[in-house]
Design a protein around this motif. Structure first.
Motif, PDB file in Angstrom:
ATOM      1  N   SER A  29      34.170  34.000  22.209  1.00 50.07           N
ATOM      2  CA  SER A  29      33.984  35.429  21.930  1.00 50.07           C
ATOM      3  C   SER A  29      35.204  36.267  22.308  1.00 50.07           C
ATOM      4  O   SER A  29      35.180  37.490  22.187  1.00 50.07           O
ATOM      5  N   TRP A  30      36.278  35.621  22.770  1.00 53.88           N
ATOM      6  CA  TRP A  30      37.495  36.308  23.223  1.00 53.88           C
ATOM      7  C   TRP A  30      37.161  37.400  24.235  1.00 53.88           C
ATOM      8  O   TRP A  30      37.649  38.518  24.161  1.00 53.88           O
ATOM      9  N   THR A  31      36.301  37.049  25.193  1.00 51.11           N
ATOM     10  CA  THR A  31      35.876  37.979  26.235  1.00 51.11           C
ATOM     11  C   THR A  31      36.627  37.682  27.525  1.00 51.11           C
ATOM     12  O   THR A  31      36.618  36.547  27.996  1.00 51.11           O
ATOM     13  N   CYS A  32      37.223  38.676  28.091  1.00 54.12           N
ATOM     14  CA  CYS A  32      37.891  38.545  29.385  1.00 54.12           C
ATOM     15  C   CYS A  32      36.961  39.111  30.456  1.00 54.12           C
ATOM     16  O   CYS A  32      36.665  40.297  30.459  1.00 54.12           O
ATOM     17  N   VAL A  33      36.499  38.253  31.366  1.00 54.67           N
ATOM     18  CA  VAL A  33      35.571  38.711  32.403  1.00 54.67           C
ATOM     19  C   VAL A  33      36.241  39.636  33.412  1.00 54.67           C
ATOM     20  O   VAL A  33      35.557  40.272  34.199  1.00 54.67           O
ATOM     21  N   PHE A  34      37.558  39.718  33.373  1.00 55.50           N
ATOM     22  CA  PHE A  34      38.263  40.580  34.312  1.00 55.50           C
ATOM     23  C   PHE A  34      38.492  41.983  33.765  1.00 55.50           C
ATOM     24  O   PHE A  34      39.011  42.844  34.461  1.00 55.50           O
ATOM     25  N   ILE A  45      31.800  44.329  42.966  1.00 57.68           N
ATOM     26  CA  ILE A  45      33.168  44.764  43.281  1.00 57.68           C
ATOM     27  C   ILE A  45      33.178  45.129  44.760  1.00 57.68           C
ATOM     28  O   ILE A  45      32.420  45.983  45.207  1.00 57.68           O
ATOM     29  N   LEU A  46      34.009  44.447  45.524  1.00 58.57           N
ATOM     30  CA  LEU A  46      34.078  44.663  46.964  1.00 58.57           C
ATOM     31  C   LEU A  46      35.020  45.789  47.337  1.00 58.57           C
ATOM     32  O   LEU A  46      34.792  46.503  48.314  1.00 58.57           O
ATOM     33  N   HIS A  47      36.106  45.918  46.558  1.00 62.18           N
ATOM     34  CA  HIS A  47      37.103  46.947  46.864  1.00 62.18           C
ATOM     35  C   HIS A  47      37.918  47.212  45.612  1.00 62.18           C
ATOM     36  O   HIS A  47      38.187  46.302  44.835  1.00 62.18           O
ATOM     37  N   ARG A  48      38.300  48.468  45.434  1.00 63.34           N
ATOM     38  CA  ARG A  48      39.165  48.854  44.314  1.00 63.34           C
ATOM     39  C   ARG A  48      40.295  49.709  44.836  1.00 63.34           C
ATOM     40  O   ARG A  48      40.115  50.532  45.709  1.00 63.34           O
ATOM     41  N   THR A  49      41.466  49.466  44.274  1.00 61.82           N
ATOM     42  CA  THR A  49      42.591  50.363  44.504  1.00 61.82           C
ATOM     43  C   THR A  49      42.957  50.948  43.150  1.00 61.82           C
ATOM     44  O   THR A  49      42.275  50.679  42.156  1.00 61.82           O
ATOM     45  N   GLU A  50      44.026  51.684  43.105  1.00 66.50           N
ATOM     46  CA  GLU A  50      44.466  52.264  41.836  1.00 66.50           C
ATOM     47  C   GLU A  50      44.843  51.185  40.821  1.00 66.50           C
ATOM     48  O   GLU A  50      44.687  51.381  39.618  1.00 66.50           O
ATOM     49  N   LEU A  51      45.306  50.020  41.305  1.00 68.62           N
ATOM     50  CA  LEU A  51      45.827  48.986  40.404  1.00 68.62           C
ATOM     51  C   LEU A  51      45.167  47.616  40.545  1.00 68.62           C
ATOM     52  O   LEU A  51      45.471  46.706  39.770  1.00 68.62           O
ATOM     53  N   TRP A  52      44.275  47.431  41.510  1.00 71.31           N
ATOM     54  CA  TRP A  52      43.681  46.123  41.785  1.00 71.31           C
ATOM     55  C   TRP A  52      42.188  46.233  42.045  1.00 71.31           C
ATOM     56  O   TRP A  52      41.703  47.250  42.517  1.00 71.31           O
ATOM     57  N   PRO A  72      44.378  42.094  39.029  1.00 75.72           N
ATOM     58  CA  PRO A  72      45.156  43.276  38.653  1.00 75.72           C
ATOM     59  C   PRO A  72      44.494  43.981  37.473  1.00 75.72           C
ATOM     60  O   PRO A  72      43.888  43.348  36.609  1.00 75.72           O
ATOM     61  N   ASP A  73      44.587  45.297  37.449  1.00 71.50           N
ATOM     62  CA  ASP A  73      44.043  46.056  36.324  1.00 71.50           C
ATOM     63  C   ASP A  73      44.886  45.866  35.068  1.00 71.50           C
ATOM     64  O   ASP A  73      44.376  46.001  33.963  1.00 71.50           O
ATOM     65  N   GLU A  74      46.161  45.544  35.246  1.00 72.76           N
ATOM     66  CA  GLU A  74      47.030  45.270  34.097  1.00 72.76           C
ATOM     67  C   GLU A  74      46.666  43.910  33.515  1.00 72.76           C
ATOM     68  O   GLU A  74      46.435  42.965  34.257  1.00 72.76           O
ATOM     69  N   HIS A  75      46.620  43.825  32.210  1.00 73.64           N
ATOM     70  CA  HIS A  75      46.256  42.574  31.544  1.00 73.64           C
ATOM     71  C   HIS A  75      47.529  41.817  31.188  1.00 73.64           C
ATOM     72  O   HIS A  75      48.205  42.143  30.225  1.00 73.64           O
ATOM     73  N   LEU A  79      51.502  36.691  36.775  1.00 74.55           N
ATOM     74  CA  LEU A  79      51.648  37.763  37.768  1.00 74.55           C
ATOM     75  C   LEU A  79      53.056  38.334  37.804  1.00 74.55           C
ATOM     76  O   LEU A  79      53.259  39.492  38.157  1.00 74.55           O
ATOM     77  N   LEU A  80      54.038  37.542  37.407  1.00 70.23           N
ATOM     78  CA  LEU A  80      55.415  38.038  37.369  1.00 70.23           C
ATOM     79  C   LEU A  80      55.617  39.082  36.281  1.00 70.23           C
ATOM     80  O   LEU A  80      56.613  39.810  36.294  1.00 70.23           O
ATOM     81  N   ASP A  81      54.679  39.166  35.336  1.00 71.57           N
ATOM     82  CA  ASP A  81      54.759  40.166  34.276  1.00 71.57           C
ATOM     83  C   ASP A  81      54.137  41.504  34.672  1.00 71.57           C
ATOM     84  O   ASP A  81      54.179  42.458  33.899  1.00 71.57           O
ATOM     85  N   LEU A  82      53.558  41.581  35.866  1.00 69.63           N
ATOM     86  CA  LEU A  82      52.988  42.844  36.328  1.00 69.63           C
ATOM     87  C   LEU A  82      54.085  43.875  36.560  1.00 69.63           C
ATOM     88  O   LEU A  82      55.225  43.529  36.876  1.00 69.63           O
ATOM     89  N   SER A  83      53.710  45.123  36.430  1.00 67.91           N
ATOM     90  CA  SER A  83      54.663  46.202  36.721  1.00 67.91           C
ATOM     91  C   SER A  83      55.070  46.132  38.187  1.00 67.91           C
ATOM     92  O   SER A  83      54.360  45.548  39.019  1.00 67.91           O
TER      93      SER A  83
END
Length: 92
Positions: A29-34, A45-52, A72-75, A79-83
């Protein structure tokens, strides 16, 4: 981003039949659980920050008392491709 060459999930890494079945269904289904709206539906969800986001793993490794996922909130596919902001936020 996922593609035919780099699928979202690899069923060969599954630690149970249920996890393998979930991976196959999610891949089909091309579903990303994240990604919202799926994140936090199977585990709180145990904890959220602005980006994680931090959640417990639905399929923890055997023998572990607590298995956390730092997502990470970025898809990205690596991980090296993260901002630089997201990479720095990992360590904060």
């Amino acid at each position: 981003m996922a593609s035919k060459e780099f699928p979202l999930y690899y069923p060969g890494n599954a630690r149970s039949e249920r996890q393998c079945a979930d991976m196959i269904a999610l891949t089909a289904s091309w579903t990303c659980v994240f990604c919202a709206p799926h994140l936090g539906t199977d585990q709180p969800i145990l904890h959220r920050t602005e980006l994680w986001t931090i959640v417990t793993n639905k399929f923890p490794y055997a023998g572990t008392k607590l298995h956390l996922l730092l997502i990470p909130d970025e898809h990205v596919t690596d991980l090296l491709d993260l901002s630089s902001e997201a990479q720095a936020g990992f360590w904060d």
